[in-house]
Scaffold this motif. Structure first.
Motif, PDB file in Angstrom:
ATOM      1  N   ASN A   1       6.750 -12.574 -11.269  1.00 15.44           N
ATOM      2  CA  ASN A   1       5.671 -13.406 -13.130  1.00 15.44           C
ATOM      3  C   ASN A   1       4.675 -13.603 -11.996  1.00 15.44           C
ATOM      4  OD1 ASN A   1       7.457 -13.370 -15.039  1.00 15.44           O
ATOM      5  ND2 ASN A   1       8.842 -14.726 -14.032  1.00 15.44           N
ATOM      6  N   LEU A   2       4.723 -13.323 -10.304  1.00 18.45           N
ATOM      7  CA  LEU A   2       3.519 -13.634  -9.523  1.00 18.45           C
ATOM      8  C   LEU A   2       2.912 -12.147  -8.624  1.00 18.45           C
ATOM      9  CD1 LEU A   2       5.603 -16.613  -7.484  1.00 18.45           C
ATOM     10  CD2 LEU A   2       3.812 -16.712  -9.306  1.00 18.45           C
ATOM     11  N   VAL A   3       1.736 -12.835  -9.482  1.00 22.91           N
ATOM     12  CA  VAL A   3       0.642 -11.415  -8.319  1.00 22.91           C
ATOM     13  C   VAL A   3       1.081 -11.575  -6.332  1.00 22.91           C
ATOM     14  CG1 VAL A   3      -1.762 -10.773  -7.567  1.00 22.91           C
ATOM     15  CG2 VAL A   3      -0.817 -11.529 -10.364  1.00 22.91           C
ATOM     16  N   VAL A   4       1.458 -12.627  -6.679  1.00 29.14           N
ATOM     17  CA  VAL A   4       0.998 -12.459  -4.791  1.00 29.14           C
ATOM     18  C   VAL A   4       2.244 -11.949  -3.967  1.00 29.14           C
ATOM     19  CG1 VAL A   4       2.462 -14.425  -4.356  1.00 29.14           C
ATOM     20  CG2 VAL A   4       0.900 -14.199  -2.607  1.00 29.14           C
ATOM     21  N   SER A   5       3.425 -11.384  -4.994  1.00 36.55           N
ATOM     22  CA  SER A   5       4.706 -10.906  -4.344  1.00 36.55           C
ATOM     23  C   SER A   5       3.638  -9.325  -4.343  1.00 36.55           C
ATOM     24  CB  SER A   5       5.717 -11.020  -5.911  1.00 36.55           C
ATOM     25  OG  SER A   5       5.651 -12.440  -5.919  1.00 36.55           O
ATOM     26  N   ASN A   6       3.833  -8.668  -5.096  1.00 37.56           N
ATOM     27  CA  ASN A   6       2.791  -7.202  -4.555  1.00 37.56           C
ATOM     28  C   ASN A   6       2.675  -6.974  -3.411  1.00 37.56           C
ATOM     29  OD1 ASN A   6       3.429  -5.123  -5.599  1.00 37.56           O
ATOM     30  ND2 ASN A   6       0.950  -4.194  -6.151  1.00 37.56           N
ATOM     31  N   GLN A   7       1.314  -8.764  -3.210  1.00 45.26           N
ATOM     32  CA  GLN A   7       0.947  -8.575  -2.095  1.00 45.26           C
ATOM     33  C   GLN A   7       1.644  -8.340  -0.865  1.00 45.26           C
ATOM     34  OE1 GLN A   7      -2.314 -11.350  -3.483  1.00 45.26           O
ATOM     35  NE2 GLN A   7      -3.470  -9.878  -4.398  1.00 45.26           N
TER      36      GLN A   7
ATOM     37  N   SER B   1      10.288 -19.050  -5.114  1.00 39.93           N
ATOM     38  CA  SER B   1       9.465 -17.729  -5.557  1.00 39.93           C
ATOM     39  C   SER B   1       8.842 -18.195  -4.122  1.00 39.93           C
ATOM     40  CB  SER B   1       9.461 -18.054  -7.056  1.00 39.93           C
ATOM     41  OG  SER B   1      10.767 -18.085  -8.089  1.00 39.93           O
ATOM     42  N   ALA B   2       8.734 -16.395  -4.011  1.00 38.24           N
ATOM     43  CA  ALA B   2       7.523 -16.428  -3.397  1.00 38.24           C
ATOM     44  C   ALA B   2       7.111 -16.416  -1.709  1.00 38.24           C
ATOM     45  CB  ALA B   2       5.663 -16.210  -3.963  1.00 38.24           C
ATOM     46  N   GLU B   3       8.500 -17.194  -1.330  1.00 38.24           N
ATOM     47  CA  GLU B   3       9.067 -18.010  -0.051  1.00 38.24           C
ATOM     48  C   GLU B   3       9.054 -16.675   0.751  1.00 38.24           C
ATOM     49  OE1 GLU B   3      10.161 -21.731   1.730  1.00 38.24           O
ATOM     50  OE2 GLU B   3      11.007 -21.413  -0.157  1.00 38.24           O
ATOM     51  N   LEU B   4       9.064 -16.194   2.232  1.00 37.36           N
ATOM     52  CA  LEU B   4       9.229 -15.763   3.006  1.00 37.36           C
ATOM     53  C   LEU B   4      10.802 -16.950   3.679  1.00 37.36           C
ATOM     54  CD1 LEU B   4       6.270 -14.592   3.060  1.00 37.36           C
ATOM     55  CD2 LEU B   4       7.229 -12.753   3.942  1.00 37.36           C
ATOM     56  N   LEU B   5      11.751 -16.572   4.438  1.00 38.24           N
ATOM     57  CA  LEU B   5      12.316 -16.904   5.112  1.00 38.24           C
ATOM     58  C   LEU B   5      12.392 -15.848   6.276  1.00 38.24           C
ATOM     59  CD1 LEU B   5      15.204 -17.681   2.805  1.00 38.24           C
ATOM     60  CD2 LEU B   5      13.371 -19.217   3.193  1.00 38.24           C
ATOM     61  N   PHE B   6      12.357 -16.327   7.231  1.00 32.16           N
ATOM     62  CA  PHE B   6      13.345 -16.224   8.683  1.00 32.16           C
ATOM     63  C   PHE B   6      14.208 -16.169   9.753  1.00 32.16           C
ATOM     64  CE2 PHE B   6       8.778 -15.811   7.595  1.00 32.16           C
ATOM     65  CZ  PHE B   6       7.767 -14.723   7.973  1.00 32.16           C
ATOM     66  N   PHE B   7      14.681 -15.528   9.841  1.00 24.80           N
ATOM     67  CA  PHE B   7      16.835 -15.920  10.840  1.00 24.80           C
ATOM     68  C   PHE B   7      15.830 -15.042  11.759  1.00 24.80           C
ATOM     69  CE2 PHE B   7      17.229 -16.238   6.023  1.00 24.80           C
ATOM     70  CZ  PHE B   7      17.785 -16.347   5.693  1.00 24.80           C
TER      71      PHE B   7
ATOM     72  N   LYS C   1      12.750 -20.703  10.647  1.00 29.68           N
ATOM     73  CA  LYS C   1      11.167 -21.049   9.834  1.00 29.68           C
ATOM     74  C   LYS C   1      10.882 -19.999   8.504  1.00 29.68           C
ATOM     75  CE  LYS C   1       6.081 -19.805  10.622  1.00 29.68           C
ATOM     76  NZ  LYS C   1       6.440 -21.904  11.129  1.00 29.68           N
ATOM     77  N   ARG C   2      10.321 -20.641   7.666  1.00 30.84           N
ATOM     78  CA  ARG C   2       9.989 -20.223   5.775  1.00 30.84           C
ATOM     79  C   ARG C   2       8.362 -20.788   6.290  1.00 30.84           C
ATOM     80  NH1 ARG C   2      14.859 -23.450   4.016  1.00 30.84           N
ATOM     81  NH2 ARG C   2      13.929 -22.938   2.478  1.00 30.84           N
ATOM     82  N   LYS C   3       8.246 -19.945   4.983  1.00 27.70           N
ATOM     83  CA  LYS C   3       6.645 -20.389   4.393  1.00 27.70           C
ATOM     84  C   LYS C   3       6.506 -19.336   3.005  1.00 27.70           C
ATOM     85  CE  LYS C   3       3.255 -18.853   7.576  1.00 27.70           C
ATOM     86  NZ  LYS C   3       2.366 -20.180   7.929  1.00 27.70           N
ATOM     87  N   PHE C   4       5.442 -19.765   2.764  1.00 29.50           N
ATOM     88  CA  PHE C   4       5.277 -19.012   1.280  1.00 29.50           C
ATOM     89  C   PHE C   4       4.214 -18.303   1.670  1.00 29.50           C
ATOM     90  CE2 PHE C   4       6.128 -23.447   0.041  1.00 29.50           C
ATOM     91  CZ  PHE C   4       7.750 -22.714  -1.293  1.00 29.50           C
ATOM     92  N   ALA C   5       3.820 -17.238   0.518  1.00 30.02           N
ATOM     93  CA  ALA C   5       3.874 -15.946   0.386  1.00 30.02           C
ATOM     94  C   ALA C   5       2.094 -16.441   0.140  1.00 30.02           C
ATOM     95  CB  ALA C   5       4.012 -14.650  -0.605  1.00 30.02           C
ATOM     96  N   LEU C   6       1.209 -16.043   0.271  1.00 27.91           N
ATOM     97  CA  LEU C   6       0.626 -14.408   1.359  1.00 27.91           C
ATOM     98  C   LEU C   6       0.312 -14.866   2.813  1.00 27.91           C
ATOM     99  CD1 LEU C   6      -0.132 -11.427   0.724  1.00 27.91           C
ATOM    100  CD2 LEU C   6      -2.209 -12.325   0.672  1.00 27.91           C
ATOM    101  N   VAL C   7       1.808 -14.475   3.070  1.00 30.44           N
ATOM    102  CA  VAL C   7       1.241 -14.064   4.567  1.00 30.44           C
ATOM    103  C   VAL C   7       0.561 -12.962   4.880  1.00 30.44           C
ATOM    104  CG1 VAL C   7       2.736 -14.527   7.281  1.00 30.44           C
ATOM    105  CG2 VAL C   7       3.665 -15.647   5.283  1.00 30.44           C
TER     106      VAL C   7
END
Length: 125
Positions: free
Chosen positions: A47-53, A92-98, A106-112
């Motif tokens: 449902n979020l355009v940023v996901s495809n980006q 939703s639309a979050e990146l998790l770094f392991f 680390k964690r960040k929200f898209a768009l990275v």
């Protein structure tokens, strides 16, 4: 006849160009976290355009770093996604770094963008 062949050729080129422009698939096997490689997990929301980006940026980073990192995407609405979201209080639309041992660093929200992904993944050694 020539017009028909020309039209078929034009359509074939258009379809090929469209398919070539789609982002490459990204693995969704979350069991790869803690397999000795760093991992980035993206919580994909249709449902979020940023996901495809974001998937395009992940593919760009993948082209730079290669197979030294696990690039993983998990879609909202699936049990495995619900579990990781609950365990790490992710959204939703979050990146998790392991790191290599599976510890979240680390964690960040898209768009990275791809450059920032590369910097983040290179920062933990």
């Amino acid at each position: 006849m020539k017009k028909t062949l020309l039209m078929i050729g034009f359509i074939a080129v258009f379809v090929a160009a469209f398919i070539w422009s789609l982002p490459a698939p990204i693995d969704n096997d979350l069991s790869q976290i803690s397999n000795g490689k760093k991992s980035v997990v993206f919580i994909y929301d249709l449902n979020l355009v940023v996901s495809n980006q974001q998937t395009i940026e992940i593919n760009n980073a993948k082209a730079e770093l290669g197979d030294s990192v696990n690039y993983l995407v998990t879609r909202t609405g699936y049990p495995a996604t619900d579990k990781i979201m609950q365990n790490y209080k992710a959204e939703s639309a979050e990146l998790l770094f392991f790191d290599e041992s599976g510890e979240l660093f680390k964690r960040k929200f898209a768009l990275v963008n791809a450059a920032d992904l590369t910097i983040i993944l290179a920062s933990v050694d």
